[in-house]
Design a protein around this motif. Structure first.
Motif, PDB file in Angstrom:
ATOM      1  N   GLU A 170      37.691  47.806  13.132  1.00 44.52           N
ATOM      2  CA  GLU A 170      38.773  47.411  14.037  1.00 44.52           C
ATOM      3  C   GLU A 170      39.504  48.636  14.588  1.00 44.52           C
ATOM      4  O   GLU A 170      39.887  48.668  15.762  1.00 44.52           O
ATOM      5  CB  GLU A 170      39.747  46.493  13.307  1.00 44.52           C
ATOM      6  N   HIS A 171      39.669  49.667  13.755  1.00 45.34           N
ATOM      7  CA  HIS A 171      40.459  50.821  14.184  1.00 45.34           C
ATOM      8  C   HIS A 171      39.733  51.741  15.172  1.00 45.34           C
ATOM      9  O   HIS A 171      40.363  52.549  15.848  1.00 45.34           O
ATOM     10  CB  HIS A 171      40.921  51.636  12.970  1.00 45.34           C
ATOM     11  N   ASN A 172      38.384  51.625  15.263  1.00 41.82           N
ATOM     12  CA  ASN A 172      37.682  52.496  16.211  1.00 41.82           C
ATOM     13  C   ASN A 172      36.874  51.741  17.261  1.00 41.82           C
ATOM     14  O   ASN A 172      36.178  52.367  18.072  1.00 41.82           O
ATOM     15  CB  ASN A 172      36.781  53.493  15.470  1.00 41.82           C
ATOM     16  N   ILE A 173      36.972  50.426  17.271  1.00 43.94           N
ATOM     17  CA  ILE A 173      36.167  49.645  18.225  1.00 43.94           C
ATOM     18  C   ILE A 173      36.549  49.941  19.673  1.00 43.94           C
ATOM     19  O   ILE A 173      35.722  49.839  20.573  1.00 43.94           O
ATOM     20  CB  ILE A 173      36.255  48.126  17.928  1.00 43.94           C
ATOM     21  N   LYS A 174      37.802  50.349  19.895  1.00 43.66           N
ATOM     22  CA  LYS A 174      38.219  50.648  21.265  1.00 43.66           C
ATOM     23  C   LYS A 174      37.400  51.784  21.866  1.00 43.66           C
ATOM     24  O   LYS A 174      37.155  51.812  23.070  1.00 43.66           O
ATOM     25  CB  LYS A 174      39.705  50.977  21.308  1.00 43.66           C
ATOM     26  N   GLU A 175      36.970  52.733  21.025  1.00 36.28           N
ATOM     27  CA  GLU A 175      36.124  53.819  21.513  1.00 36.28           C
ATOM     28  C   GLU A 175      34.781  53.283  21.999  1.00 36.28           C
ATOM     29  O   GLU A 175      34.232  53.766  22.995  1.00 36.28           O
ATOM     30  CB  GLU A 175      35.884  54.847  20.408  1.00 36.28           C
ATOM     31  N   ILE A 176      34.257  52.296  21.290  1.00 29.68           N
ATOM     32  CA  ILE A 176      32.978  51.695  21.656  1.00 29.68           C
ATOM     33  C   ILE A 176      33.118  50.871  22.938  1.00 29.68           C
ATOM     34  O   ILE A 176      32.264  50.916  23.825  1.00 29.68           O
ATOM     35  CB  ILE A 176      32.472  50.795  20.505  1.00 29.68           C
ATOM     36  N   LYS A 178      35.451  51.289  25.255  1.00 26.02           N
ATOM     37  CA  LYS A 178      35.728  52.221  26.354  1.00 26.02           C
ATOM     38  C   LYS A 178      34.449  52.882  26.845  1.00 26.02           C
ATOM     39  O   LYS A 178      34.303  53.162  28.042  1.00 26.02           O
ATOM     40  CB  LYS A 178      36.725  53.281  25.895  1.00 26.02           C
ATOM     41  N   ALA A 179      33.508  53.116  25.932  1.00 28.84           N
ATOM     42  CA  ALA A 179      32.234  53.737  26.319  1.00 28.84           C
ATOM     43  C   ALA A 179      31.373  52.814  27.169  1.00 28.84           C
ATOM     44  O   ALA A 179      30.449  53.273  27.839  1.00 28.84           O
ATOM     45  CB  ALA A 179      31.469  54.169  25.078  1.00 28.84           C
ATOM     46  N   GLY A 180      31.645  51.501  27.110  1.00 27.31           N
ATOM     47  CA  GLY A 180      30.920  50.560  27.955  1.00 27.31           C
ATOM     48  C   GLY A 180      30.002  49.596  27.246  1.00 27.31           C
ATOM     49  O   GLY A 180      29.263  48.840  27.891  1.00 27.31           O
ATOM     50  N   ALA A 181      30.043  49.573  25.917  1.00 25.07           N
ATOM     51  CA  ALA A 181      29.182  48.641  25.175  1.00 25.07           C
ATOM     52  C   ALA A 181      29.657  47.207  25.374  1.00 25.07           C
ATOM     53  O   ALA A 181      30.847  46.920  25.280  1.00 25.07           O
ATOM     54  CB  ALA A 181      29.191  48.991  23.692  1.00 25.07           C
ATOM     55  N   GLU A 182      28.725  46.300  25.636  1.00 27.50           N
ATOM     56  CA  GLU A 182      29.046  44.888  25.832  1.00 27.50           C
ATOM     57  C   GLU A 182      28.656  44.033  24.633  1.00 27.50           C
ATOM     58  O   GLU A 182      29.082  42.885  24.522  1.00 27.50           O
ATOM     59  CB  GLU A 182      28.349  44.363  27.088  1.00 27.50           C
ATOM     60  N   ARG A 183      27.837  44.597  23.750  1.00 27.32           N
ATOM     61  CA  ARG A 183      27.407  43.903  22.531  1.00 27.32           C
ATOM     62  C   ARG A 183      27.675  44.839  21.359  1.00 27.32           C
ATOM     63  O   ARG A 183      27.176  45.968  21.346  1.00 27.32           O
ATOM     64  CB  ARG A 183      25.925  43.539  22.611  1.00 27.32           C
ATOM     65  N   LYS A 199      39.566  37.717  11.562  1.00 30.04           N
ATOM     66  CA  LYS A 199      39.065  39.039  11.951  1.00 30.04           C
ATOM     67  C   LYS A 199      38.322  38.983  13.274  1.00 30.04           C
ATOM     68  O   LYS A 199      38.524  39.833  14.153  1.00 30.04           O
ATOM     69  CB  LYS A 199      38.154  39.581  10.851  1.00 30.04           C
ATOM     70  N   VAL A 200      37.468  37.976  13.446  1.00 33.37           N
ATOM     71  CA  VAL A 200      36.700  37.856  14.685  1.00 33.37           C
ATOM     72  C   VAL A 200      37.624  37.617  15.873  1.00 33.37           C
ATOM     73  O   VAL A 200      37.423  38.185  16.959  1.00 33.37           O
ATOM     74  CB  VAL A 200      35.643  36.734  14.568  1.00 33.37           C
ATOM     75  N   LYS A 201      38.656  36.823  15.697  1.00 35.18           N
ATOM     76  CA  LYS A 201      39.610  36.586  16.786  1.00 35.18           C
ATOM     77  C   LYS A 201      40.285  37.883  17.217  1.00 35.18           C
ATOM     78  O   LYS A 201      40.465  38.144  18.413  1.00 35.18           O
ATOM     79  CB  LYS A 201      40.653  35.557  16.357  1.00 35.18           C
ATOM     80  N   LYS A 202      40.660  38.726  16.251  1.00 38.22           N
ATOM     81  CA  LYS A 202      41.292  40.004  16.575  1.00 38.22           C
ATOM     82  C   LYS A 202      40.322  40.912  17.324  1.00 38.22           C
ATOM     83  O   LYS A 202      40.694  41.571  18.302  1.00 38.22           O
ATOM     84  CB  LYS A 202      41.772  40.688  15.296  1.00 38.22           C
ATOM     85  N   LEU A 203      39.073  40.936  16.871  1.00 39.96           N
ATOM     86  CA  LEU A 203      38.083  41.777  17.520  1.00 39.96           C
ATOM     87  C   LEU A 203      37.761  41.270  18.931  1.00 39.96           C
ATOM     88  O   LEU A 203      37.608  42.066  19.866  1.00 39.96           O
ATOM     89  CB  LEU A 203      36.811  41.818  16.675  1.00 39.96           C
ATOM     90  N   ASN A 204      37.655  39.957  19.085  1.00 36.91           N
ATOM     91  CA  ASN A 204      37.400  39.394  20.422  1.00 36.91           C
ATOM     92  C   ASN A 204      38.517  39.705  21.390  1.00 36.91           C
ATOM     93  O   ASN A 204      38.294  39.967  22.572  1.00 36.91           O
ATOM     94  CB  ASN A 204      37.193  37.883  20.323  1.00 36.91           C
ATOM     95  N   LYS A 205      39.746  39.681  20.885  1.00 33.03           N
ATOM     96  CA  LYS A 205      40.882  40.011  21.734  1.00 33.03           C
ATOM     97  C   LYS A 205      40.804  41.446  22.216  1.00 33.03           C
ATOM     98  O   LYS A 205      41.070  41.740  23.393  1.00 33.03           O
ATOM     99  CB  LYS A 205      42.189  39.792  20.959  1.00 33.03           C
ATOM    100  N   LEU A 206      40.396  42.343  21.325  1.00 37.40           N
ATOM    101  CA  LEU A 206      40.229  43.750  21.712  1.00 37.40           C
ATOM    102  C   LEU A 206      39.117  43.910  22.734  1.00 37.40           C
ATOM    103  O   LEU A 206      39.217  44.707  23.670  1.00 37.40           O
ATOM    104  CB  LEU A 206      39.940  44.598  20.470  1.00 37.40           C
ATOM    105  N   MET A 207      38.035  43.142  22.556  1.00 37.50           N
ATOM    106  CA  MET A 207      36.903  43.252  23.489  1.00 37.50           C
ATOM    107  C   MET A 207      37.243  42.696  24.870  1.00 37.50           C
ATOM    108  O   MET A 207      36.747  43.184  25.881  1.00 37.50           O
ATOM    109  CB  MET A 207      35.679  42.546  22.916  1.00 37.50           C
ATOM    110  N   LYS A 208      38.077  41.663  24.894  1.00 35.14           N
ATOM    111  CA  LYS A 208      38.467  41.090  26.198  1.00 35.14           C
ATOM    112  C   LYS A 208      39.411  42.014  26.946  1.00 35.14           C
ATOM    113  O   LYS A 208      39.357  42.106  28.165  1.00 35.14           O
ATOM    114  CB  LYS A 208      39.137  39.731  25.977  1.00 35.14           C
ATOM    115  N   ASN A 209      40.259  42.715  26.217  1.00 35.95           N
ATOM    116  CA  ASN A 209      41.182  43.660  26.843  1.00 35.95           C
ATOM    117  C   ASN A 209      40.514  45.026  26.885  1.00 35.95           C
ATOM    118  O   ASN A 209      40.907  45.969  26.187  1.00 35.95           O
ATOM    119  CB  ASN A 209      42.490  43.732  26.055  1.00 35.95           C
ATOM    120  N   ARG A 210      39.488  45.142  27.713  1.00 37.40           N
ATOM    121  CA  ARG A 210      38.635  46.326  27.704  1.00 37.40           C
ATOM    122  C   ARG A 210      39.361  47.578  28.140  1.00 37.40           C
ATOM    123  O   ARG A 210      38.884  48.697  27.904  1.00 37.40           O
ATOM    124  CB  ARG A 210      37.403  46.101  28.576  1.00 37.40           C
ATOM    125  N   ASN A 211      40.462  47.447  28.800  1.00 37.35           N
ATOM    126  CA  ASN A 211      41.216  48.621  29.230  1.00 37.35           C
ATOM    127  C   ASN A 211      42.325  48.964  28.241  1.00 37.35           C
ATOM    128  O   ASN A 211      42.992  49.962  28.410  1.00 37.35           O
ATOM    129  CB  ASN A 211      41.808  48.411  30.616  1.00 37.35           C
TER     130      ASN A 211
END
Length: 211
Positions: A170-176, A178-183, A199-211
């Motif tokens: 969770e703490h470094n997924i933003k780097e992934i 930001k790099a452009g990974a979709e999966r 946990k999945v809800k938190k991660l999905n929220k981070l993935m949806k807010n890609r910026n």
């Protein structure tokens, strides 16, 4: 060359009781599916094969009922036995062309890659997606981390769906993201969570807010 089978974007789920804090593979699969994950890979290194087959049959039926793709790691024979949607293999496992000869044209094949060279070579294989990693150091794979450089290369140069994997939390997924990974796959971070759905809800929220 056949058309690739589409792999859903978002979180890619992987089992593994060594990393699940006591939860069974079936329980983890159930929780991941309830959380909205659309692809589950069965990966289990240490169980006797009969127990693995029992697991796979149960998870396969659950995935079929819920419309989730079910991928088997390494065990091509068992994937055929349980009518899995596909197989994921590594660089030292059965060659993808041999896997394809066994499972036919309508099943998914995933291939782990760990460098730009392996990524480029994968484009010539009859496969549907690749794994890119391990990005960061991880206990789930016995291999040195490849870093963000290969991920950046994959985004810019590889015309094939890929899953970023390895040491992602969770703490470094933003780097992934930001790099452009979709999966993206987070193994221990998801199945080791006390509440997988939360946990999945938190991660999905981070993935949806890609910026």
């Amino acid at each position: 060359m056949r058309n690739r089978i589409d792999i859903p974007a978002g979180l890619y789920g992987i089992t593994g009781e060594a990393f699940s804090n006591g939860k069974s593979n079936l329980r983890c699969a159930e929780d991941m599916i309830k959380s909205g994950i659309k692809i589950i890979q069965y990966r289990e290194k240490d169980k006797p094969i009969r127990e693995k087959i029992k697991d796979m049959k149960e998870i396969r039926e659950l995935c079929r009922k819920e419309g989730v793709l079910f991928i088997v790691n390494d065990h091509v024979d068992v994937a055929i036995l349980v009518d899995a949607d596909g197989v994921h293999v590594g660089q030292e496992d059965m060659h993808p062309s041999d896997v394809r000869a066994l499972i036919g044209p309508h099943k998914i094949i995933g291939l782990s890659t760990h460098s730009p060279e392996e990524g480029m070579a994968s484009l010539d294989e009859d496969i549907d997606y690749i794994g890119v990693g391990p990005i960061f150091p991880t206990t789930t794979k016995d291999r040195e981390a490849v870093g963000l450089e290969y991920l950046d290369f994959a985004v810019k140069n590889l015309d094939i769906p890929f899953v970023a994997i390895g040491g992602i939390k969770e703490h470094n997924i933003k780097e992934i993201i930001k790099a452009g990974a979709e999966r993206i796959c987070l193994v221990s971070e998801v199945i080791g969570a006390e509440d997988i759905n939360k946990k999945v809800k938190k991660l999905n929220k981070l993935m949806k807010n890609r910026n």
